[in-house]
Design a protein around this motif. Structure first.
Motif, PDB file in Angstrom:
ATOM      1  N   LEU A 150       0.809  -1.218   0.000  1.00 48.81           N
ATOM      2  CA  LEU A 150       0.000   0.000   0.000  1.00 48.81           C
ATOM      3  C   LEU A 150       0.845   1.272   0.000  1.00 48.81           C
ATOM      4  CD1 LEU A 150      -2.800  -1.001   2.536  1.00 48.81           C
ATOM      5  CD2 LEU A 150      -2.788  -1.247   0.060  1.00 48.81           C
ATOM      6  N   SER A 151       2.140   1.142  -0.265  1.00 49.59           N
ATOM      7  CA  SER A 151       3.038   2.311  -0.305  1.00 49.59           C
ATOM      8  C   SER A 151       2.895   3.150   0.962  1.00 49.59           C
ATOM      9  CB  SER A 151       2.736   3.161  -1.542  1.00 49.59           C
ATOM     10  OG  SER A 151       2.935   2.409  -2.722  1.00 49.59           O
ATOM     11  N   LEU A 199     -10.437  13.858   6.792  1.00 51.55           N
ATOM     12  CA  LEU A 199     -11.418  12.840   6.413  1.00 51.55           C
ATOM     13  C   LEU A 199     -12.608  12.923   7.354  1.00 51.55           C
ATOM     14  CD1 LEU A 199      -9.152   9.694   5.798  1.00 51.55           C
ATOM     15  CD2 LEU A 199     -10.335  11.056   4.057  1.00 51.55           C
ATOM     16  N   VAL A 200     -13.806  13.013   6.802  1.00 49.12           N
ATOM     17  CA  VAL A 200     -14.996  13.064   7.662  1.00 49.12           C
ATOM     18  C   VAL A 200     -15.195  11.718   8.350  1.00 49.12           C
ATOM     19  CG1 VAL A 200     -16.129  14.823   6.277  1.00 49.12           C
ATOM     20  CG2 VAL A 200     -16.443  12.424   5.689  1.00 49.12           C
ATOM     21  N   PHE A 218      -7.957  -0.945  10.276  1.00 50.03           N
ATOM     22  CA  PHE A 218      -8.019   0.517  10.372  1.00 50.03           C
ATOM     23  C   PHE A 218      -7.196   1.178   9.259  1.00 50.03           C
ATOM     24  CE2 PHE A 218      -5.655   4.255  11.871  1.00 50.03           C
ATOM     25  CZ  PHE A 218      -6.698   5.157  11.976  1.00 50.03           C
ATOM     26  N   LEU A 219      -5.970   0.685   9.033  1.00 54.43           N
ATOM     27  CA  LEU A 219      -5.119   1.269   7.990  1.00 54.43           C
ATOM     28  C   LEU A 219      -5.717   1.056   6.602  1.00 54.43           C
ATOM     29  CD1 LEU A 219      -1.508   0.360   9.172  1.00 54.43           C
ATOM     30  CD2 LEU A 219      -2.637   2.578   9.258  1.00 54.43           C
ATOM     31  N   LYS A 224      -8.638   3.472   1.951  1.00 56.39           N
ATOM     32  CA  LYS A 224      -9.832   3.511   1.100  1.00 56.39           C
ATOM     33  C   LYS A 224     -10.503   4.889   1.165  1.00 56.39           C
ATOM     34  CE  LYS A 224     -10.912  -1.434   1.443  1.00 56.39           C
ATOM     35  NZ  LYS A 224     -11.879  -2.423   1.964  1.00 56.39           N
ATOM     36  N   ALA A 225     -10.540   5.458   2.378  1.00 57.06           N
ATOM     37  CA  ALA A 225     -11.169   6.766   2.541  1.00 57.06           C
ATOM     38  C   ALA A 225     -10.381   7.845   1.789  1.00 57.06           C
ATOM     39  CB  ALA A 225     -11.273   7.112   4.028  1.00 57.06           C
TER      40      ALA A 225
END
Length: 236
Positions: A150-151, A199-200, A218-219, A224-225
């Protein structure tokens, strides 16, 4: 002999350069992550040493109190026996004995409470130590997965804070950084200090992390968000 203008040769050369660049980047991030993990372990050891020293001091103070109480109770027992042997007891002496009996009962109740408090303190230290070990093990487990796939880059910032940096979110600008800052407070609870861009969903993600302690999920959800935010910004 293939010409340098041959598209296949150019593509192979570019692919080889990208492979070397990726390996060097992964190696660098691994070294930074190992340093952050080592600093986190050292901070955890210092914290546990402080807690254990405090508990040890409290236990010694309690043991001294128990010895004093036992000596007092033994002396009271002897005095009570002597007083009861006398046939002509004065009313005030009887009242003093009754007061001492009541005081003895109060001390016994206090001793029981101290024993219960000590047991709770030992259990709390054990649970906190286990929880911190589990968190550290979890962070080490997910480190390689996220930094390779995921860099993700992780930096230690300002003492006990960790900065998580996602890249390859914006395909037009892969090096653009999407970050958030996280810390673990004195009670061992994960807390998000800041997020850039905001991020909301981050408040919800933080709450879910505290409830489940599933850091890898969580990560993944945070990335994704960020991806969704990037796409929404492009279409806006």
């Amino acid at each position: 002999m293939a010409s340098i203008k041959d598209p296949d040769v150019v593509e192979q050369f570019s692919s080889k350069l990208e492979e070397i660049r990726t390996k060097l980047l992964i190696q660098a991030m691994g070294e930074m992550m190992n340093e952050a993990t080592s600093q986190f372990c050292q901070g955890h050891k210092q914290y546990m040493k402080s807690v254990l020293d405090t508990c040890s001091k409290k236990c010694k103070e309690d043991e001294t109190m128990f010895e004093t109480i036992e000596a007092y109770m033994e002396d009271l027992k002897v005095k009570s026996s002597v007083m009861k042997e006398k046939h002509t007891e004065r009313p005030e002496i009887v009242e003093e004995i009754e007061d001492k009996e009541r005081h003895k009962e109060f001390i016994m109740q206090k001793i029981e409470k101290l024993k219960v408090d000590q047991a709770k303190s030992r259990e709390l230290i054990h649970l906190q130590n286990k929880a911190n070990k589990d968190r550290l093990k979890n962070l080490n487990k997910i480190k390689e997965i996220f930094q390779e796939r995921l860099s993700l880059e992780i930096r230690k910032i300002q003492g006990e804070k960790l900065q998580f940096i996602f890249r390859n979110i914006n395909h037009k600008n892969p090096e653009s950084a999407y970050t958030f800052l996280l810390r673990i407070n004195e009670e061992g609870v994960y807390q998000i200090v800041s997020c850039d861009p905001p991020l909301v969903q981050m408040e919800h993600l933080e709450r879910r992390l505290q409830e489940t302690n599933n850091f890898s999920a969580f990560l993944a959800n945070a990335r994704k968000a960020f991806v969704a935010l990037c796409r929404a910004t492009k279409t806006a």
